[in-house]
Scaffold this motif. Structure first.
Motif: not given
Length: 252
Positions: A174-199
């Motif tokens: 079927k290929g890759m889906p076109t839509h997703a469910i995601t947590t929103g920015m308020e939920e991210h901004m209210k997270t007590k400890h937030y980490y971004v990992v990149c390499s």
């Protein structure tokens, strides 16, 4: 914002896992927003190893997946909840009654998003969330737009995102889906400890742009993390190459 520069992906994974374990030791019933994708696989490998060595107990934590592809059932090998079981949950002592994730095959997706957002609120909010940065600057599946939504919602993925993730669906008829469910920015901004990992060097331009962007730009969603009170970047030397030295010095 704090920046930890590691030698390579392996060290990024180890350092991130150690930070997760330290937080669980401080709060055994931690509410953990779990990331999927290639970036956290090494972290999960270290978390499983540390569990096997008796350094951490996952029995009381509560988990929420950060996002999910619309239309995929939990037993679909392409789904993120399947990913979580494969790389993490099936190897540690998580209580499955404390595991929640977006039911992306639900008949009423809007109702499911409301349920999920309320479940996060009922849990007291997220204690820790870990994300990477998409090639278009998205975090979770909060895609560039004229505005960003606050709570869990359905989103149409940008072509850049679908291209970035298409390899994982190479064997899917079927290929890759076109839509997703995601947590929103308020939920991210209210997270007590937030980490971004990149390499990797392919992330350097994104991180350079993050520190060049003075305003909060909904067309570059990761820029919103500049307003987060407790965000930490765990990145390797190649990804850090685009960040000005004075910024690295200030954020160490």
């Amino acid at each position: 914002m704090k920046i930890v520069v590691c030698k390579d992906y392996e060290e990024v994974s180890r350092v991130m896992a150690e930070k997760v374990v330290r937080l669980i030791q401080e709060k055994p019933n931690l509410v953990f927003c779990l990331p999927a994708g290639n970036s956290p696989i090494g972290m999960y490998r270290y978390l499983v190893k540390m569990y096997e060595e008796g350094k951490v107990d996952f029995s009381q934590i509560r988990t929420f997946d950060m996002d999910e592809y619309v239309g995929l059932a939990p037993d679909d090998p392409h789904s993120f909840i399947y990913f979580m079981h494969k790389h993490f949950m099936d190897h540690v002592n998580i209580n499955m009654e404390n595991v929640d994730y977006p039911k992306a095959d639900a008949l009423d997706l809007d109702a499911e998003c409301r349920r999920y957002a309320q479940a996060i609120l009922d849990a007291g909010g997220l204690d820790i969330a870990i994300t990477s940065i998409g090639d278009d600057g998205h975090i979770a599946f909060n895609e560039p737009d004229d505005f960003l939504l606050p709570r869990t919602h359905v989103v149409k993925m940008d072509e850049a995102t679908r291209k970035q993730n298409a390899k994982a669906f190479a064997d899917c008829p079927k290929g890759m889906p076109t839509h997703a469910i995601t947590t929103g920015m308020e939920e991210h901004m209210k997270t007590k400890h937030y980490y971004v990992v990149c390499s990797g060097s392919h992330k350097a331009a994104l991180l350079k742009k993050l520190f060049e962007t003075e305003k909060l730009d909904p067309h570059f969603p990761v820029s919103w993390l500049r307003m987060h009170p407790n965000v930490e970047l765990i990145i390797d030397e190649e990804a850090a190459a685009g960040i000005p030295q004075e910024v690295l010095d200030e954020c160490r």
